[in-house]
Design an enzyme around this catalytic site. Structure first.
Site, PDB file in Angstrom:
ATOM      1  N   ARG A   1       0.841  -1.194   0.000  1.00 53.70           N
ATOM      2  CA  ARG A   1       0.000   0.000   0.000  1.00 53.70           C
ATOM      3  C   ARG A   1       0.882   1.253   0.000  1.00 53.70           C
ATOM      4  O   ARG A   1       2.045   1.207   0.372  1.00 53.70           O
ATOM      5  CB  ARG A   1      -0.905   0.011   1.232  1.00 53.70           C
ATOM      6  CG  ARG A   1      -1.807  -1.206   1.377  1.00 53.70           C
ATOM      7  CD  ARG A   1      -2.569  -1.156   2.693  1.00 53.70           C
ATOM      8  NE  ARG A   1      -3.482  -2.280   2.851  1.00 53.70           N
ATOM      9  CZ  ARG A   1      -3.175  -3.418   3.463  1.00 53.70           C
ATOM     10  NH1 ARG A   1      -1.956  -3.586   3.977  1.00 53.70           N
ATOM     11  NH2 ARG A   1      -4.067  -4.387   3.578  1.00 53.70           N
TER      12      ARG A   1
ATOM     13  N   HIS B   1      -3.719  -8.972   3.587  1.00 51.17           N
ATOM     14  CA  HIS B   1      -5.147  -9.017   3.883  1.00 51.17           C
ATOM     15  C   HIS B   1      -5.415  -9.937   5.070  1.00 51.17           C
ATOM     16  O   HIS B   1      -4.746 -10.955   5.236  1.00 51.17           O
ATOM     17  CB  HIS B   1      -5.938  -9.529   2.672  1.00 51.17           C
ATOM     18  CG  HIS B   1      -6.079  -8.516   1.579  1.00 51.17           C
ATOM     19  ND1 HIS B   1      -6.321  -8.862   0.268  1.00 51.17           N
ATOM     20  CD2 HIS B   1      -6.005  -7.160   1.593  1.00 51.17           C
ATOM     21  CE1 HIS B   1      -6.400  -7.766  -0.465  1.00 51.17           C
ATOM     22  NE2 HIS B   1      -6.209  -6.727   0.313  1.00 51.17           N
TER      23      HIS B   1
ATOM     24  N   LYS C   1      -1.703  -2.595   8.022  1.00 48.34           N
ATOM     25  CA  LYS C   1      -2.827  -2.112   8.818  1.00 48.34           C
ATOM     26  C   LYS C   1      -2.801  -2.751  10.209  1.00 48.34           C
ATOM     27  O   LYS C   1      -2.417  -3.900  10.359  1.00 48.34           O
ATOM     28  CB  LYS C   1      -4.157  -2.423   8.111  1.00 48.34           C
ATOM     29  CG  LYS C   1      -4.401  -1.563   6.876  1.00 48.34           C
ATOM     30  CD  LYS C   1      -5.787  -1.828   6.302  1.00 48.34           C
ATOM     31  CE  LYS C   1      -6.081  -0.884   5.143  1.00 48.34           C
ATOM     32  NZ  LYS C   1      -7.431  -1.104   4.571  1.00 48.34           N
TER      33      LYS C   1
ATOM     34  N   ARG D   1      -1.105  -1.878  -7.161  1.00 45.18           N
ATOM     35  CA  ARG D   1      -1.359  -2.986  -6.215  1.00 45.18           C
ATOM     36  C   ARG D   1      -2.347  -3.965  -6.834  1.00 45.18           C
ATOM     37  O   ARG D   1      -2.179  -5.185  -6.743  1.00 45.18           O
ATOM     38  CB  ARG D   1      -1.906  -2.399  -4.906  1.00 45.18           C
ATOM     39  CG  ARG D   1      -2.290  -3.412  -3.822  1.00 45.18           C
ATOM     40  CD  ARG D   1      -2.629  -2.635  -2.551  1.00 45.18           C
ATOM     41  NE  ARG D   1      -3.369  -3.392  -1.587  1.00 45.18           N
ATOM     42  CZ  ARG D   1      -2.837  -4.175  -0.649  1.00 45.18           C
ATOM     43  NH1 ARG D   1      -1.526  -4.325  -0.598  1.00 45.18           N
ATOM     44  NH2 ARG D   1      -3.595  -4.806   0.236  1.00 45.18           N
TER      45      ARG D   1
ATOM     46  N   HIS E   1      -2.843   2.411  -5.894  1.00 44.41           N
ATOM     47  CA  HIS E   1      -3.717   1.249  -5.659  1.00 44.41           C
ATOM     48  C   HIS E   1      -3.926   0.436  -6.930  1.00 44.41           C
ATOM     49  O   HIS E   1      -4.092  -0.782  -6.861  1.00 44.41           O
ATOM     50  CB  HIS E   1      -5.064   1.681  -5.097  1.00 44.41           C
ATOM     51  CG  HIS E   1      -5.942   0.523  -4.723  1.00 44.41           C
ATOM     52  ND1 HIS E   1      -5.721  -0.256  -3.599  1.00 44.41           N
ATOM     53  CD2 HIS E   1      -7.010  -0.038  -5.351  1.00 44.41           C
ATOM     54  CE1 HIS E   1      -6.615  -1.230  -3.549  1.00 44.41           C
ATOM     55  NE2 HIS E   1      -7.414  -1.117  -4.595  1.00 44.41           N
TER      56      HIS E   1
ATOM     57  N   TYR F   1      -9.884  -9.051  -6.317  1.00 44.34           N
ATOM     58  CA  TYR F   1      -8.943  -8.943  -7.425  1.00 44.34           C
ATOM     59  C   TYR F   1      -9.119 -10.072  -8.447  1.00 44.34           C
ATOM     60  O   TYR F   1      -8.549 -10.005  -9.527  1.00 44.34           O
ATOM     61  CB  TYR F   1      -7.498  -8.982  -6.908  1.00 44.34           C
ATOM     62  CG  TYR F   1      -7.165  -7.830  -5.989  1.00 44.34           C
ATOM     63  CD1 TYR F   1      -6.884  -6.572  -6.492  1.00 44.34           C
ATOM     64  CD2 TYR F   1      -7.132  -8.007  -4.608  1.00 44.34           C
ATOM     65  CE1 TYR F   1      -6.575  -5.510  -5.656  1.00 44.34           C
ATOM     66  CE2 TYR F   1      -6.837  -6.952  -3.760  1.00 44.34           C
ATOM     67  CZ  TYR F   1      -6.560  -5.701  -4.288  1.00 44.34           C
ATOM     68  OH  TYR F   1      -6.260  -4.658  -3.456  1.00 44.34           O
TER      69      TYR F   1
END
Length: 295
Positions: free
Chosen positions: A146, A264, A170, A241, A238, A273
């Protein structure tokens, strides 16, 4: 101070990033500003659903997208859930609220040719900014990280011996991603130029003035370079990505492996995706299946 307590909860207990916490605060402040104007400075702690509904209508009339409105309302809903837990309110006024309908946006990834074309644009240049920008593109495409993760990579996160980079994702989750040889070569060249910059920063990516790079700079780098080779409407970190994940899946990569690389927490996040890979699957199917209509 319920709002400050909520922000502390997000950053300390939920481990949300500063960027995410600020986004929550902005949404709460937006609603509080509305209450100040429409309901004589009433605190957002004491509102009812009808008042929140009026705010939503106000946002719709201001031509704010349904997607953005849903995000703002989601921030409020989390706030009221927190207030319920802390016994500041008994009923969540948004408990029965249904999100506004949004159309699903199909994000079109860059092709491999477009990625290569951008890297070729930077191949012959040998100065600090050009090498930095090339490394930004290469890292995005070879790791799928990211934008915030790239910005906060530190020199010490690069492990040439094990050919990996440590990324802080994250909720402060660390993960290690392999570095391919071409990226390592660009890294070595860039670091030599970086060592000439007067700075006390430990972050890998810097401006010419020795400051840590920032969101808009990274977006501008990607948008500017890809605008010269691609006609796609959206050109952002993004999308690279997205391209990383799509190209891996097209080449037969395992979905769970792609999930780990992307950082994730669930497969559901990674599966968004896979729709881009359906074209490749159809192509293989049509070529291989005995009953397909081959040209």
């Amino acid at each position: 101070m319920p709002i400050q307590s909520f922000l502390n909860y997000l950053s300390l207990e939920k481990k949300y990033s500063k960027h995410t916490t600020v986004a929550y605060l902005n949404d709460l402040n937006s609603f509080q500003h509305f209450c100040n104007k429409e309901y004589s400075n009433q605190s957002i702690v004491d509102v009812n659903y009808a008042q929140i509904r009026n705010w939503i209508v106000n946002l719709v009339e201001a031509n704010i997208s349904n997607r953005t409105i849903n995000r703002k309302v989601s921030s409020l809903k989390s706030f009221y859930k927190f207030l319920q837990k802390s016994k500041d309110i008994e009923v969540n006024p948004l408990a029965k609220h249904k999100a506004l309908k949004v159309s699903k946006k199909v994000q079109v990834p860059f092709s491999e040719k477009e990625i290569i074309a951008v890297l070729n644009l930077l191949d012959d240049k040998n100065d600090f900014e050009s090498l930095r920008n090339k490394l930004i593109v290469e890292l995005f495409y070879s790791t799928g990280i990211r934008r915030s993760e790239l910005i906060h990579i530190k020199i010490g996160d690069i492990d040439f011996a094990n050919e990996t980079v440590k990324v802080l994702g994250k909720r402060n989750k660390e993960r290690y991603i392999p570095l391919i040889q071409s990226v390592q070569k660009t890294l070595v060249k860039y670091i030599k130029f970086r060592e000439e910059i007067n700075t006390n920063q430990s972050y890998l990516f810097l401006t010419k003035k020795g400051k840590i790079i920032y969101d808009t700079l990274v977006y501008r780098v990607i948008n500017n370079y890809f605008s010269s080779v691609s006609s796609k409407v959206k050109k952002s970190p993004h999308i690279i990505r997205h391209s990383f994940a799509t190209h891996l899946l097209n080449e037969g990569a395992d979905l769970n492996s792609v999930k780990e690389l992307l950082g994730h927490s669930s497969l559901a996040s990674t599966q968004v995706y896979t729709h881009s890979s359906l074209g490749k699957l159809k192509e293989i199917y049509n070529q291989a299946h005995p009953r397909s209509q081959k040209n």
